[in-house]
Design an enzyme around this catalytic site. Structure first.
Site, PDB file in Angstrom:
ATOM      1  N   THR A  91      25.942  86.196 -43.158  1.00 42.00           N
ATOM      2  CA  THR A  91      25.485  85.769 -44.482  1.00 42.00           C
ATOM      3  C   THR A  91      24.162  85.020 -44.448  1.00 42.00           C
ATOM      4  OG1 THR A  91      26.790  83.730 -44.315  1.00 42.00           O
ATOM      5  CG2 THR A  91      27.846  85.634 -45.341  1.00 42.00           C
ATOM      6  N   GLY A  92      23.691  84.651 -43.268  1.00 34.68           N
ATOM      7  CA  GLY A  92      22.429  83.928 -43.149  1.00 34.68           C
ATOM      8  C   GLY A  92      22.024  83.798 -41.698  1.00 34.68           C
ATOM      9  N   GLU A 207      31.395  85.360 -28.702  1.00 35.45           N
ATOM     10  CA  GLU A 207      31.320  84.386 -29.793  1.00 35.45           C
ATOM     11  C   GLU A 207      32.518  83.445 -29.764  1.00 35.45           C
ATOM     12  OE1 GLU A 207      30.978  84.418 -34.696  1.00 35.45           O
ATOM     13  OE2 GLU A 207      30.722  86.280 -33.567  1.00 35.45           O
ATOM     14  N   LEU A 235      37.459  81.550 -38.608  1.00 37.33           N
ATOM     15  CA  LEU A 235      37.500  82.493 -39.727  1.00 37.33           C
ATOM     16  C   LEU A 235      36.105  82.566 -40.319  1.00 37.33           C
ATOM     17  CD1 LEU A 235      39.102  84.388 -41.523  1.00 37.33           C
ATOM     18  CD2 LEU A 235      39.695  82.425 -42.982  1.00 37.33           C
ATOM     19  N   GLN A 241      37.950  85.060 -34.872  1.00 43.38           N
ATOM     20  CA  GLN A 241      38.108  84.971 -33.415  1.00 43.38           C
ATOM     21  C   GLN A 241      39.274  84.050 -33.057  1.00 43.38           C
ATOM     22  OE1 GLN A 241      34.845  86.801 -34.383  1.00 43.38           O
ATOM     23  NE2 GLN A 241      34.563  84.597 -34.594  1.00 43.38           N
TER      24      GLN A 241
END
Length: 538
Positions: A91-92, A207, A235, A241
């Site tokens: 999202t960014g 990640e 989340l 993850q």
């Protein structure tokens, strides 16, 4: 006369033997002489060679001591350094600038105060899928931000890395490559230290591991007993993850060994792509128009209507779900239980294809959860919105708060939370139901389980996976003092080492050259060994 003649003959015989003996003695020194040159010629040459050898060894030892002294000085000194990690999220895009010191070969971090500063720009890199060449330009503001933090004289030695996550993982490889190439062009011209391989799409597993590292670093247990570590459940927007230390035998694709110092951790880590909160919501909205959807109840009228249990009553959808083949209108139903069931259906999709003993979410292997856990990202943001405690009966509290919100009237909710964007506000109904379905209905965590702690930071350290990546890059391999010196001043050290090797080789060659080559022969006539010199060039 006969006796006289005998004596005379004996005297002559004895005289001849004495002459032979004398001649033999005169030749002996010549046969035993090891060096044909006289001692006056040999001594000065030998002395000069010894002086050269001793001088070479002394100079080599001095150079080695100097290098060692310099290296130990650099090793024990404190040096300020910077590092930059760019998180290419779904999202960014966010830049993290790290200010830290290296002392005695060990990196010391300060993720509080000014040791870590960050900046975010929207949208994410994946939004440039239709025009990948423009993706790099979105990094320009982040690069300029980094230059304001890092002193100009350190730009050239400050590494900058771009790590993209689930947003780019969802795109096809050709689009990923074009977006990354666009970013690499900007990073190469940034004046920071950069290599093309430092801009990449990281795996979801990495990640999760990075998030686990920073969580346990913040808790102060990283590098210690594995049983004292804490698992982490993230989340995100596009993926989720789950990472923790497991004692259970695992398939190799889910088992990952992480070494920190003398400690080794056997981690279960897996990323659930498409199970992030935002993507799951979008999938649910698309499924509303499907006649085969198991997550909604459809009521056909003159104009086909679709009930949406995850939207509060009274909310007006601006567009119909993309999965519908006819013109639909969506009717907000605001039912928490049905929304939770719809979310669980999404989470269990593909479970029939499971080939493992445990598949809690889809067809993915998940061992039994062990130990305590931190729940981060959207777990935290949703809890903060509802004002829930970070510890205690988190799941049951979330269920009560979500049920109240989902079944309230939209006009009342809009009035209570008038400062929030309407679409963001509407999604909290789905968020609460999805969290309960994820943690309780799928992972099997009890409603009153107090092992779950909701957090976005620990001891003022943000629980951001980018920090974990930076920690591992700088602490996994502690260099020795010689490596520290090589990295800090390699050209000078290499020159000293070359001189050292040449001098030692010269000293060895001289010592071998001046050493005489001899052979030993046993003289049968004299009954002893005779040593003679052999010409080395013959």
């Amino acid at each position: 006369m006969r006796r006289s003649n005998v004596r005379s003959a004996n005297r002559k015989r004895n005289g001849n033997m004495d002459a032979m003996k004398l001649q033999f003695r005169q030749s002996t020194p010549h046969r035993l002489n090891l060096f044909p040159r006289n001692s006056k010629q040999t001594f000065p040459t030998s002395s000069r060679l010894n002086i050269v050898i001793y001088a070479s060894v002394a100079i080599s030892a001095a150079l080695f001591c100097y290098v060692f002294y310099k290296a130990m000085g650099d090793w024990s000194s404190e040096k300020r350094k910077f590092g930059i990690v760019i998180d290419g999220g779904s999202t960014g895009t966010r830049v993290h600038v790290f200010d830290y010191v290296v002392k005695a070969g060990v990196s010391e971090f300060n993720f509080r105060d000014k040791g870590l500063v960050s900046m975010r720009v929207n949208p994410g890199l994946s939004s440039y899928a239709d025009d990948p060449d423009k993706a790099g330009r979105s990094l320009e503001r982040l690069i300029e931000f980094g230059k304001k933090i890092v002193p100009e004289e350190l730009w050239g030695e400050t590494e900058v890395r771009l790590m993209a996550t689930a947003g780019l993982r969802m795109l096809n490889l050709s689009v990923q490559d074009r977006i990354l190439d666009s970013c690499r062009r900007i990073l190469r011209s940034s004046t920071f230290k950069f290599q093309d391989s430092w801009a990449s799409v990281i795996t979801g597993t990495d990640e999760g591991i990075y998030a686990w590292v920073v969580a346990n670093y913040a808790l102060g247990v990283l590098g210690g007993d594995p049983s004292n570590t804490t698992g982490i459940i993230e989340l995100g927007g596009a993926s989720a993850q789950v990472t923790f230390v497991s004692s259970e035998p695992m398939p190799p694709e889910f088992s990952h060994v992480v070494k920190v110092g003398n400690a080794s951790y056997n981690l279960y880590s897996h990323s659930l792509l498409h199970y992030g909160q935002n993507v799951a919501f979008d999938i649910l909205q698309e499924s509303l128009g499907s006649t085969h959807s198991q997550s909604v109840t459809r009521t056909t009228t003159q104009t086909e209507r679709v009930n949406d249990p995850c939207t509060p009553k009274g909310y007006v959808h601006l567009k119909a779900p993309s999965g519908s083949s006819t013109q639909n209108s969506i009717h907000p139903a605001g039912n928490f239980s049905e929304c939770r069931s719809a979310a669980l259906t999404l989470l269990q999709k593909g479970k029939e294809e499971c080939v493992y003993q445990h598949c809690h979410i889809g067809s993915t292997f998940t061992p039994k959860l062990e130990g305590s856990f931190l729940a981060t990202e959207n777990f935290f943001h949703t809890s903060k919105f509802f004002g829930l405690n970070s510890k205690g009966r988190y799941i049951s509290d979330m269920m009560r708060a979500g049920k109240k919100f989902c079944e309230d009237d939209w006009l009342n909710l809009r009035s209570m939370y008038h400062t929030l964007d309407e679409e963001d506000l509407m999604r909290y109904c789905f968020s609460s139901a999805y969290i309960v379905a994820f943690l309780h209905d799928s992972l099997g965590i009890a409603m009153d389980d107090e092992r779950i702690t909701i957090a976005n930071q620990v001891r003022d350290i943000p629980l951001d996976w980018a920090l974990g990546a930076f920690i591992l890059q700088n602490t996994q391999d502690h260099p020795s003092w010689i490596n520290i010196y090589v990295m800090s001043d390699s050209s000078r050290l290499i020159a000293f080492l070359i001189i050292f090797v040449l001098l030692m080789a010269g000293a060895w060659s001289l010592s071998k050259w001046r050493k005489p080559q001899v052979k030993t022969i046993y003289d049968l006539e004299k009954g002893k060994y005779i040593i003679s010199r052999v010409n080395r060039y013959s």
